[in-house]
Motif scaffolding. Structure first.
Motif, PDB file in Angstrom:
ATOM      1  N   PHE A 367      94.318 -55.749 -11.884  1.00  0.00           N
ATOM      2  CA  PHE A 367      94.190 -56.942 -12.738  1.00  0.00           C
ATOM      3  C   PHE A 367      94.801 -56.763 -14.132  1.00  0.00           C
ATOM      4  CE2 PHE A 367      90.787 -57.527  -9.646  1.00  0.00           C
ATOM      5  CZ  PHE A 367      91.052 -58.828  -9.243  1.00  0.00           C
ATOM      6  N   GLU A 368      95.365 -55.609 -14.400  1.00  0.00           N
ATOM      7  CA  GLU A 368      95.869 -55.347 -15.753  1.00  0.00           C
ATOM      8  C   GLU A 368      96.984 -56.322 -16.156  1.00  0.00           C
ATOM      9  OE1 GLU A 368      97.168 -51.625 -18.631  1.00  0.00           O
ATOM     10  OE2 GLU A 368      96.710 -51.282 -16.505  1.00  0.00           O
ATOM     11  N   GLU A 369      97.954 -56.540 -15.274  1.00  0.00           N
ATOM     12  CA  GLU A 369      99.057 -57.447 -15.602  1.00  0.00           C
ATOM     13  C   GLU A 369      98.564 -58.883 -15.742  1.00  0.00           C
ATOM     14  OE1 GLU A 369     103.448 -58.851 -13.868  1.00  0.00           O
ATOM     15  OE2 GLU A 369     102.375 -57.155 -12.958  1.00  0.00           O
ATOM     16  N   LYS A 370      97.654 -59.313 -14.858  1.00  0.00           N
ATOM     17  CA  LYS A 370      97.089 -60.657 -14.958  1.00  0.00           C
ATOM     18  C   LYS A 370      96.342 -60.843 -16.273  1.00  0.00           C
ATOM     19  CE  LYS A 370      96.265 -62.716 -10.417  1.00  0.00           C
ATOM     20  NZ  LYS A 370      95.212 -63.234  -9.514  1.00  0.00           N
ATOM     21  N   TYR A 371      95.606 -59.817 -16.665  1.00  0.00           N
ATOM     22  CA  TYR A 371      94.829 -59.896 -17.899  1.00  0.00           C
ATOM     23  C   TYR A 371      95.756 -60.049 -19.096  1.00  0.00           C
ATOM     24  CZ  TYR A 371      90.347 -59.280 -20.317  1.00  0.00           C
ATOM     25  OH  TYR A 371      89.202 -59.491 -21.041  1.00  0.00           O
ATOM     26  N   ASN A 372      96.821 -59.269 -19.116  1.00  0.00           N
ATOM     27  CA  ASN A 372      97.778 -59.361 -20.225  1.00  0.00           C
ATOM     28  C   ASN A 372      98.421 -60.750 -20.291  1.00  0.00           C
ATOM     29  OD1 ASN A 372      97.355 -56.725 -21.083  1.00  0.00           O
ATOM     30  ND2 ASN A 372      98.975 -55.892 -19.781  1.00  0.00           N
ATOM     31  N   ASP A 373      98.806 -61.282 -19.147  1.00  0.00           N
ATOM     32  CA  ASP A 373      99.392 -62.626 -19.111  1.00  0.00           C
ATOM     33  C   ASP A 373      98.393 -63.671 -19.605  1.00  0.00           C
ATOM     34  OD1 ASP A 373     101.733 -61.593 -18.093  1.00  0.00           O
ATOM     35  OD2 ASP A 373     101.286 -62.111 -16.005  1.00  0.00           O
ATOM     36  N   PHE A 374      97.158 -63.532 -19.158  1.00  0.00           N
ATOM     37  CA  PHE A 374      96.112 -64.467 -19.565  1.00  0.00           C
ATOM     38  C   PHE A 374      95.892 -64.408 -21.073  1.00  0.00           C
ATOM     39  CE2 PHE A 374      91.755 -65.840 -20.251  1.00  0.00           C
ATOM     40  CZ  PHE A 374      91.638 -66.933 -19.416  1.00  0.00           C
ATOM     41  N   TYR A 375      95.799 -63.215 -21.603  1.00  0.00           N
ATOM     42  CA  TYR A 375      95.589 -63.031 -23.043  1.00  0.00           C
ATOM     43  C   TYR A 375      96.731 -63.663 -23.837  1.00  0.00           C
ATOM     44  CZ  TYR A 375      94.653 -60.660 -27.482  1.00  0.00           C
ATOM     45  OH  TYR A 375      94.392 -60.392 -28.803  1.00  0.00           O
ATOM     46  N   ASN A 376      97.939 -63.443 -23.416  1.00  0.00           N
ATOM     47  CA  ASN A 376      99.103 -63.962 -24.132  1.00  0.00           C
ATOM     48  C   ASN A 376      99.233 -65.479 -24.043  1.00  0.00           C
ATOM     49  OD1 ASN A 376      99.899 -61.382 -24.943  1.00  0.00           O
ATOM     50  ND2 ASN A 376     101.131 -61.048 -23.103  1.00  0.00           N
ATOM     51  N   THR A 377      98.623 -66.083 -23.042  1.00  0.00           N
ATOM     52  CA  THR A 377      98.666 -67.541 -22.883  1.00  0.00           C
ATOM     53  C   THR A 377      97.569 -68.238 -23.671  1.00  0.00           C
ATOM     54  OG1 THR A 377      99.615 -67.326 -20.665  1.00  0.00           O
ATOM     55  CG2 THR A 377      98.587 -69.441 -21.211  1.00  0.00           C
ATOM     56  N   TYR A 378      96.369 -67.657 -23.692  1.00  0.00           N
ATOM     57  CA  TYR A 378      95.208 -68.373 -24.237  1.00  0.00           C
ATOM     58  C   TYR A 378      94.619 -67.770 -25.514  1.00  0.00           C
ATOM     59  CZ  TYR A 378      95.454 -70.360 -19.580  1.00  0.00           C
ATOM     60  OH  TYR A 378      95.901 -70.969 -18.431  1.00  0.00           O
ATOM     61  N   CYS A 379      94.903 -66.526 -25.815  1.00  0.00           N
ATOM     62  CA  CYS A 379      94.268 -65.859 -26.970  1.00  0.00           C
ATOM     63  C   CYS A 379      95.266 -65.487 -28.064  1.00  0.00           C
ATOM     64  CB  CYS A 379      93.546 -64.594 -26.504  1.00  0.00           C
ATOM     65  SG  CYS A 379      92.336 -64.840 -25.194  1.00  0.00           S
ATOM     66  N   TYR A 380      96.496 -65.927 -27.957  1.00  0.00           N
ATOM     67  CA  TYR A 380      97.564 -65.443 -28.837  1.00  0.00           C
ATOM     68  C   TYR A 380      97.380 -65.836 -30.299  1.00  0.00           C
ATOM     69  CZ  TYR A 380      99.344 -70.223 -28.467  1.00  0.00           C
ATOM     70  OH  TYR A 380      99.461 -71.586 -28.520  1.00  0.00           O
ATOM     71  N   LEU A 381      96.606 -66.882 -30.596  1.00  0.00           N
ATOM     72  CA  LEU A 381      96.405 -67.295 -31.982  1.00  0.00           C
ATOM     73  C   LEU A 381      95.229 -66.591 -32.640  1.00  0.00           C
ATOM     74  CD1 LEU A 381      96.919 -71.179 -31.755  1.00  0.00           C
ATOM     75  CD2 LEU A 381      98.436 -69.516 -32.830  1.00  0.00           C
ATOM     76  N   GLU A 382      94.459 -65.850 -31.869  1.00  0.00           N
ATOM     77  CA  GLU A 382      93.180 -65.351 -32.364  1.00  0.00           C
ATOM     78  C   GLU A 382      93.264 -63.860 -32.688  1.00  0.00           C
ATOM     79  OE1 GLU A 382      90.712 -66.836 -29.162  1.00  0.00           O
ATOM     80  OE2 GLU A 382      90.324 -68.644 -30.309  1.00  0.00           O
ATOM     81  N   GLY A 383      93.313 -63.573 -33.974  1.00  0.00           N
ATOM     82  CA  GLY A 383      93.376 -62.189 -34.407  1.00  0.00           C
ATOM     83  C   GLY A 383      92.467 -61.901 -35.585  1.00  0.00           C
TER      84      GLY A 383
END
Length: 400
Positions: A367-383
Protein backbone atom coordinates in the motif's frame (compact mmCIF):
# COMPACT_ATOMS: atom_id res chain seq x y z
CA UNK A 1 -50.03 11.38 20.89
CA UNK A 2 -52.05 14.52 21.75
CA UNK A 3 -48.96 16.08 23.27
CA UNK A 4 -46.94 15.28 20.13
CA UNK A 5 -49.58 16.82 17.86
CA UNK A 6 -49.71 19.91 20.04
CA UNK A 7 -45.92 20.29 19.82
CA UNK A 8 -46.03 19.90 16.04
CA UNK A 9 -48.53 22.74 15.82
CA UNK A 10 -46.56 24.97 18.19
CA UNK A 11 -43.15 24.36 16.59
CA UNK A 12 -43.76 26.41 13.39
CA UNK A 13 -45.04 29.30 15.53
CA UNK A 14 -41.93 29.12 17.70
CA UNK A 15 -39.69 29.23 14.61
CA UNK A 16 -41.59 32.20 13.19
CA UNK A 17 -41.38 34.07 16.48
CA UNK A 18 -37.65 33.28 16.82
CA UNK A 19 -36.99 34.55 13.32
CA UNK A 20 -38.83 37.81 14.01
CA UNK A 21 -36.91 38.23 17.27
CA UNK A 22 -33.65 37.68 15.41
CA UNK A 23 -34.53 40.24 12.74
CA UNK A 24 -35.51 42.80 15.39
CA UNK A 25 -32.29 42.33 17.36
CA UNK A 26 -30.29 42.54 14.14
CA UNK A 27 -31.27 46.20 13.88
CA UNK A 28 -29.10 47.02 16.87
CA UNK A 29 -25.66 48.41 15.95
CA UNK A 30 -23.23 45.67 14.91
CA UNK A 31 -20.34 44.76 17.17
CA UNK A 32 -17.48 44.78 14.67
CA UNK A 33 -15.19 42.93 17.08
CA UNK A 34 -17.57 40.07 17.93
CA UNK A 35 -16.98 36.55 16.60
CA UNK A 36 -19.36 33.68 17.43
CA UNK A 37 -17.89 30.18 17.08
CA UNK A 38 -19.75 26.88 16.94
CA UNK A 39 -18.66 23.29 16.29
CA UNK A 40 -21.05 20.45 15.43
CA UNK A 41 -24.16 22.36 16.52
CA UNK A 42 -22.72 23.44 19.85
CA UNK A 43 -21.68 19.97 20.99
CA UNK A 44 -17.89 20.23 20.79
CA UNK A 45 -14.86 22.47 21.23
CA UNK A 46 -13.17 21.08 18.16
CA UNK A 47 -12.44 21.05 14.45
CA UNK A 48 -11.71 24.05 12.22
CA UNK A 49 -13.53 26.60 14.43
CA UNK A 50 -11.31 25.62 17.35
CA UNK A 51 -8.14 25.99 15.28
CA UNK A 52 -9.19 29.44 14.06
CA UNK A 53 -10.23 30.53 17.57
CA UNK A 54 -6.93 29.46 19.11
CA UNK A 55 -4.90 31.13 16.37
CA UNK A 56 -6.75 34.44 16.81
CA UNK A 57 -6.30 34.16 20.58
CA UNK A 58 -2.61 33.29 20.39
CA UNK A 59 -1.83 36.12 17.97
CA UNK A 60 -3.69 38.78 19.98
CA UNK A 61 -6.27 39.83 17.43
CA UNK A 62 -8.45 42.54 18.92
CA UNK A 63 -11.66 40.52 18.87
CA UNK A 64 -14.40 39.47 21.29
CA UNK A 65 -14.79 35.72 20.80
CA UNK A 66 -17.61 33.62 22.22
CA UNK A 67 -18.64 29.99 21.66
CA UNK A 68 -22.23 28.96 21.01
CA UNK A 69 -22.80 25.75 23.00
CA UNK A 70 -25.51 23.31 24.00
CA UNK A 71 -25.89 23.49 27.78
CA UNK A 72 -25.41 19.72 28.09
CA UNK A 73 -21.94 20.09 26.56
CA UNK A 74 -20.92 23.35 28.22
CA UNK A 75 -18.88 21.94 31.10
CA UNK A 76 -15.86 21.08 28.94
CA UNK A 77 -15.76 24.70 27.76
CA UNK A 78 -16.04 26.06 31.30
CA UNK A 79 -13.14 23.89 32.47
CA UNK A 80 -10.97 25.57 29.85
CA UNK A 81 -12.18 29.06 30.74
CA UNK A 82 -13.67 29.57 27.27
CA UNK A 83 -16.38 32.26 26.99
CA UNK A 84 -19.71 30.69 26.00
CA UNK A 85 -23.34 31.53 25.35
CA UNK A 86 -26.14 28.96 25.57
CA UNK A 87 -27.60 28.15 22.18
CA UNK A 88 -31.04 29.68 21.59
CA UNK A 89 -31.01 31.65 24.84
CA UNK A 90 -32.10 35.30 24.70
CA UNK A 91 -28.45 36.37 25.06
CA UNK A 92 -27.55 34.05 22.16
CA UNK A 93 -30.12 35.77 19.93
CA UNK A 94 -28.74 39.17 20.88
CA UNK A 95 -25.08 38.24 20.29
CA UNK A 96 -25.69 36.33 17.08
CA UNK A 97 -27.73 39.20 15.65
CA UNK A 98 -25.00 41.73 16.41
CA UNK A 99 -21.91 39.65 15.57
CA UNK A 100 -19.53 40.64 12.80
CA UNK A 101 -18.50 37.00 12.19
CA UNK A 102 -20.07 33.57 12.52
CA UNK A 103 -17.62 30.67 12.32
CA UNK A 104 -19.14 27.19 12.24
CA UNK A 105 -18.42 23.77 10.74
CA UNK A 106 -21.96 22.52 10.14
CA UNK A 107 -25.25 23.90 8.90
CA UNK A 108 -27.31 26.19 11.09
CA UNK A 109 -31.09 26.01 11.40
CA UNK A 110 -32.66 27.39 8.26
CA UNK A 111 -34.92 29.80 10.16
CA UNK A 112 -31.89 31.79 11.39
CA UNK A 113 -31.56 34.90 9.15
CA UNK A 114 -28.08 36.27 8.52
CA UNK A 115 -27.82 40.02 9.22
CA UNK A 116 -26.32 42.09 6.42
CA UNK A 117 -23.42 43.15 8.67
CA UNK A 118 -22.43 39.54 9.48
CA UNK A 119 -19.70 37.60 7.67
CA UNK A 120 -20.65 33.92 7.73
CA UNK A 121 -17.57 31.65 7.62
CA UNK A 122 -18.49 28.03 6.93
CA UNK A 123 -15.45 25.85 7.61
CA UNK A 124 -17.20 22.53 6.85
CA UNK A 125 -15.75 19.36 8.37
CA UNK A 126 -14.33 16.92 5.88
CA UNK A 127 -13.10 15.92 2.46
CA UNK A 128 -15.97 14.02 0.82
CA UNK A 129 -15.97 10.38 -0.18
CA UNK A 130 -19.75 9.94 0.08
CA UNK A 131 -21.91 12.18 -2.08
CA UNK A 132 -23.17 15.44 -0.62
CA UNK A 133 -26.36 17.52 -0.89
CA UNK A 134 -27.09 18.24 -4.55
CA UNK A 135 -25.06 15.25 -5.74
CA UNK A 136 -27.18 12.75 -3.76
CA UNK A 137 -29.65 10.82 -5.87
CA UNK A 138 -31.91 9.84 -2.96
CA UNK A 139 -32.06 11.02 0.67
CA UNK A 140 -32.98 8.44 3.33
CA UNK A 141 -32.63 10.68 6.40
CA UNK A 142 -35.65 10.97 8.72
CA UNK A 143 -37.86 14.05 8.71
CA UNK A 144 -37.16 15.09 5.13
CA UNK A 145 -37.25 13.99 1.50
CA UNK A 146 -34.81 14.35 -1.37
CA UNK A 147 -36.19 17.59 -2.82
CA UNK A 148 -36.65 19.31 0.54
CA UNK A 149 -33.22 18.27 1.78
CA UNK A 150 -31.47 19.65 -1.29
CA UNK A 151 -33.53 22.83 -1.37
CA UNK A 152 -32.88 23.54 2.33
CA UNK A 153 -29.17 22.87 1.85
CA UNK A 154 -28.97 25.33 -1.05
CA UNK A 155 -30.82 27.99 0.95
CA UNK A 156 -28.44 27.62 3.88
CA UNK A 157 -25.32 27.58 1.66
CA UNK A 158 -26.48 30.82 0.00
CA UNK A 159 -25.89 32.56 3.34
CA UNK A 160 -22.24 31.54 3.53
CA UNK A 161 -19.77 34.30 2.64
CA UNK A 162 -16.69 32.07 2.86
CA UNK A 163 -16.31 28.30 2.59
CA UNK A 164 -13.04 26.62 3.57
CA UNK A 165 -11.78 23.78 1.40
CA UNK A 166 -8.94 21.31 2.10
CA UNK A 167 -7.96 20.75 -1.55
CA UNK A 168 -8.93 21.34 -5.19
CA UNK A 169 -10.89 18.07 -5.32
CA UNK A 170 -13.16 19.25 -2.47
CA UNK A 171 -13.55 22.77 -3.89
CA UNK A 172 -15.01 21.42 -7.13
CA UNK A 173 -17.45 19.18 -5.25
CA UNK A 174 -18.48 21.89 -2.76
CA UNK A 175 -19.19 24.41 -5.50
CA UNK A 176 -21.47 21.98 -7.33
CA UNK A 177 -23.05 20.00 -4.47
CA UNK A 178 -23.73 23.04 -2.26
CA UNK A 179 -24.47 25.44 -5.11
CA UNK A 180 -21.82 27.69 -3.56
CA UNK A 181 -20.96 30.81 -5.54
CA UNK A 182 -19.09 33.10 -3.13
CA UNK A 183 -15.57 32.98 -1.67
CA UNK A 184 -13.88 29.58 -1.60
CA UNK A 185 -10.78 29.53 0.65
CA UNK A 186 -8.69 26.65 -0.66
CA UNK A 187 -6.20 26.48 2.17
CA UNK A 188 -6.15 23.02 3.68
CA UNK A 189 -8.05 22.48 6.91
CA UNK A 190 -6.97 24.57 9.91
CA UNK A 191 -7.71 21.66 12.25
CA UNK A 192 -5.02 19.57 10.56
CA UNK A 193 -2.21 21.99 11.44
CA UNK A 194 -1.90 20.15 14.74
CA UNK A 195 -1.19 16.87 12.97
CA UNK A 196 1.99 18.42 11.60
CA UNK A 197 3.00 20.69 14.49
CA UNK A 198 2.29 18.32 17.41
CA UNK A 199 3.25 14.95 15.96
CA UNK A 200 6.00 14.10 18.44
CA UNK A 201 6.32 11.57 21.26
CA UNK A 202 6.21 14.03 24.15
CA UNK A 203 2.82 15.38 23.02
CA UNK A 204 1.49 11.90 22.25
CA UNK A 205 2.42 10.61 25.72
CA UNK A 206 0.87 13.67 27.37
CA UNK A 207 -2.41 13.08 25.52
CA UNK A 208 -2.44 9.41 26.49
CA UNK A 209 -2.05 10.39 30.14
CA UNK A 210 -4.84 12.99 29.77
CA UNK A 211 -7.26 10.34 28.47
CA UNK A 212 -6.05 7.56 30.82
CA UNK A 213 -4.63 5.49 27.96
CA UNK A 214 -1.65 3.31 28.98
CA UNK A 215 1.44 4.98 27.50
CA UNK A 216 3.09 1.63 26.83
CA UNK A 217 0.20 0.36 24.70
CA UNK A 218 -0.35 0.94 20.99
CA UNK A 219 -3.69 2.44 20.02
CA UNK A 220 -6.20 1.35 17.38
CA UNK A 221 -8.71 4.13 16.67
CA UNK A 222 -12.10 2.95 15.40
CA UNK A 223 -14.06 5.85 13.87
CA UNK A 224 -17.05 4.77 11.76
CA UNK A 225 -19.63 7.07 10.22
CA UNK A 226 -23.44 7.01 10.56
CA UNK A 227 -25.98 5.33 8.32
CA UNK A 228 -28.72 7.57 6.92
CA UNK A 229 -31.43 4.92 7.25
CA UNK A 230 -30.61 3.67 10.79
CA UNK A 231 -32.11 6.13 13.25
CA UNK A 232 -34.25 6.67 16.33
CA UNK A 233 -35.47 10.10 15.26
CA UNK A 234 -34.20 13.02 13.15
CA UNK A 235 -30.65 13.84 14.25
CA UNK A 236 -30.21 10.69 16.40
CA UNK A 237 -28.84 7.66 14.59
CA UNK A 238 -28.44 4.04 15.62
CA UNK A 239 -25.18 2.16 15.43
CA UNK A 240 -24.45 -1.49 16.12
CA UNK A 241 -20.80 -2.31 16.67
CA UNK A 242 -19.80 -4.89 14.07
CA UNK A 243 -16.19 -5.00 15.23
CA UNK A 244 -15.53 -8.17 17.24
CA UNK A 245 -13.98 -6.73 20.40
CA UNK A 246 -13.59 -10.18 21.99
CA UNK A 247 -11.49 -11.38 19.04
CA UNK A 248 -9.27 -8.30 19.09
CA UNK A 249 -8.75 -8.43 22.87
CA UNK A 250 -7.85 -12.09 22.70
CA UNK A 251 -5.37 -11.69 19.84
CA UNK A 252 -3.77 -8.25 20.35
CA UNK A 253 -4.90 -7.16 23.82
CA UNK A 254 -1.41 -7.46 25.30
CA UNK A 255 -0.02 -4.81 22.94
CA UNK A 256 -2.99 -2.66 21.89
CA UNK A 257 -6.01 -0.83 23.20
CA UNK A 258 -9.07 0.19 21.16
CA UNK A 259 -10.38 3.77 21.18
CA UNK A 260 -13.92 4.28 19.87
CA UNK A 261 -14.86 7.54 18.21
CA UNK A 262 -18.46 7.55 17.09
CA UNK A 263 -19.84 10.21 14.73
CA UNK A 264 -21.47 13.10 16.59
CA UNK A 265 -24.89 12.16 15.16
CA UNK A 266 -24.77 8.64 16.63
CA UNK A 267 -26.89 8.45 19.77
CA UNK A 268 -25.64 5.14 21.18
CA UNK A 269 -24.14 4.85 24.66
CA UNK A 270 -22.26 1.55 24.55
CA UNK A 271 -21.87 -0.65 27.60
CA UNK A 272 -18.16 -1.42 27.51
CA UNK A 273 -17.82 -2.62 31.10
CA UNK A 274 -16.72 -6.06 29.91
CA UNK A 275 -13.78 -4.46 28.09
CA UNK A 276 -12.48 -2.16 30.81
CA UNK A 277 -8.82 -1.36 30.23
CA UNK A 278 -8.98 -2.48 26.59
CA UNK A 279 -11.74 -0.38 24.97
CA UNK A 280 -12.11 3.35 25.62
CA UNK A 281 -15.11 5.31 24.30
CA UNK A 282 -13.86 8.83 23.62
CA UNK A 283 -16.70 9.95 21.38
CA UNK A 284 -17.91 12.92 23.42
CA UNK A 285 -16.14 16.10 24.47
CA UNK A 286 -12.83 15.13 22.87
CA UNK A 287 -11.15 16.75 19.88
CA UNK A 288 -10.67 14.00 17.31
CA UNK A 289 -7.20 15.37 16.48
CA UNK A 290 -6.07 14.26 19.93
CA UNK A 291 -7.19 10.76 19.03
CA UNK A 292 -5.45 10.86 15.67
CA UNK A 293 -2.19 11.82 17.37
CA UNK A 294 -2.27 9.03 19.97
CA UNK A 295 -3.32 6.28 17.57
CA UNK A 296 -1.03 3.94 15.66
CA UNK A 297 -3.70 2.56 13.32
CA UNK A 298 -7.05 3.93 12.12
CA UNK A 299 -10.04 1.71 11.39
CA UNK A 300 -12.89 3.49 9.61
CA UNK A 301 -15.44 2.83 6.90
CA UNK A 302 -16.71 5.74 4.76
CA UNK A 303 -16.04 8.58 7.20
CA UNK A 304 -13.97 11.51 5.98
CA UNK A 305 -11.63 10.98 8.95
CA UNK A 306 -9.26 8.98 6.76
CA UNK A 307 -8.46 12.02 4.62
CA UNK A 308 -7.30 13.89 7.72
CA UNK A 309 -5.54 10.93 9.29
CA UNK A 310 -3.47 10.43 6.13
CA UNK A 311 -1.54 13.58 7.11
CA UNK A 312 0.18 11.43 9.75
CA UNK A 313 1.21 8.77 7.22
CA UNK A 314 0.06 5.98 9.53
CA UNK A 315 -1.84 2.79 8.58
CA UNK A 316 -5.56 2.96 7.69
CA UNK A 317 -7.92 -0.02 7.52
CA UNK A 318 -11.35 0.26 5.89
CA UNK A 319 -13.86 -1.97 7.70
CA UNK A 320 -16.59 -1.76 5.06
CA UNK A 321 -18.92 -4.57 6.13
CA UNK A 322 -21.89 -3.00 4.28
CA UNK A 323 -19.99 -1.55 1.33
CA UNK A 324 -22.43 -2.52 -1.43
CA UNK A 325 -25.58 -1.22 0.26
CA UNK A 326 -23.95 1.99 1.52
CA UNK A 327 -22.31 2.80 -1.81
CA UNK A 328 -25.11 1.69 -4.14
CA UNK A 329 -28.21 2.60 -2.11
CA UNK A 330 -27.59 5.11 0.70
CA UNK A 331 -25.08 7.62 -0.63
CA UNK A 332 -22.90 6.76 -3.58
CA UNK A 333 -19.20 7.63 -3.68
CA UNK A 334 -17.17 10.19 -5.58
CA UNK A 335 -14.48 7.63 -6.37
CA UNK A 336 -13.91 3.88 -6.24
CA UNK A 337 -12.93 3.22 -2.62
CA UNK A 338 -11.55 -0.25 -3.29
CA UNK A 339 -9.38 1.14 -6.09
CA UNK A 340 -8.04 4.29 -4.38
CA UNK A 341 -8.08 3.48 -0.66
CA UNK A 342 -4.61 3.90 0.91
CA UNK A 343 -5.13 0.70 2.90
CA UNK A 344 -6.99 -2.62 2.81
CA UNK A 345 -10.80 -2.64 2.37
CA UNK A 346 -12.13 -5.55 4.46
CA UNK A 347 -15.57 -6.84 5.50
CA UNK A 348 -14.96 -9.05 8.59
CA UNK A 349 -13.34 -8.62 11.99
CA UNK A 350 -10.97 -11.47 11.14
CA UNK A 351 -9.74 -9.48 8.14
CA UNK A 352 -9.37 -6.38 10.33
CA UNK A 353 -7.18 -8.37 12.72
CA UNK A 354 -5.10 -9.74 9.86
CA UNK A 355 -4.60 -6.21 8.49
CA UNK A 356 -3.42 -4.90 11.88
CA UNK A 357 -0.95 -7.75 12.18
CA UNK A 358 0.28 -7.28 8.60
CA UNK A 359 0.96 -3.58 9.16
CA UNK A 360 2.72 -4.49 12.41
CA UNK A 361 5.02 -6.97 10.66
CA UNK A 362 5.48 -5.49 7.18
CA UNK A 363 4.74 -1.76 7.36
CA UNK A 364 2.82 -0.30 4.42
CA UNK A 365 4.08 -2.97 2.03
CA UNK A 366 1.88 -3.16 -1.06
CA UNK A 367 0.00 0.00 0.00
CA UNK A 368 3.00 2.34 0.10
CA UNK A 369 2.59 3.67 -3.46
CA UNK A 370 -1.19 4.06 -3.04
CA UNK A 371 -0.66 5.94 0.20
CA UNK A 372 1.79 8.34 -1.41
CA UNK A 373 -0.58 9.00 -4.31
CA UNK A 374 -3.45 9.56 -1.90
CA UNK A 375 -1.43 11.96 0.23
CA UNK A 376 -0.33 13.98 -2.80
CA UNK A 377 -3.92 14.27 -4.05
CA UNK A 378 -5.75 15.17 -0.84
CA UNK A 379 -3.22 16.39 1.77
CA UNK A 380 -0.85 18.49 -0.34
CA UNK A 381 -1.98 21.85 1.12
CA UNK A 382 -1.66 20.78 4.74
CA UNK A 383 1.71 21.32 6.33
CA UNK A 384 0.93 23.33 9.46
CA UNK A 385 -0.01 26.76 8.08
CA UNK A 386 -3.63 26.38 6.91
CA UNK A 387 -5.03 28.44 9.80
CA UNK A 388 -2.81 31.39 8.98
CA UNK A 389 -3.97 31.27 5.36
CA UNK A 390 -7.62 31.33 6.47
CA UNK A 391 -7.15 34.16 8.95
CA UNK A 392 -5.18 36.25 6.45
CA UNK A 393 -7.72 35.74 3.68
CA UNK A 394 -10.82 36.35 5.80
CA UNK A 395 -10.21 38.26 9.02
CA UNK A 396 -7.29 40.39 7.85
CA UNK A 397 -8.85 41.27 4.50
CA UNK A 398 -12.32 41.95 5.99
CA UNK A 399 -10.77 44.29 8.58
CA UNK A 400 -9.25 46.53 5.91
Amino acid sequence: MKKLLRMLKIYPLMKAFSRLLFVALGRFPANKRLVIFESFSGKQYSCNPRAIYEYLLEHDYDLDMIWSVEESHAESFRKRGIPTVRRFSLRWFYLMARARYWVTNSRMSLWIPKPSHTVYVQTWHGTPLKKLAGDMEEVYMPGTNTLSYKDNFYKEAAKWDYLISPNRYSSEIFERAFGFKKNMVESGYPRNDRLHLENHQEKIDALKVEYSIPTEKKVVLYAPTWRDDEFYQPGKYKHELKLDLDLLRREIGEEYVIVLRMHYLIAEQFDLSLYEGFVFDLSLGVDVNDLYLISDVLITDYSSVFFDYANLRRPIIFFAYDLASYRDKLRGFYFDLEEEAPGPVVTTSEEVLHAIQTFENEGFGVFEEKYNDFYNTYCYLEGGSATKKVVDQIFVSEAK
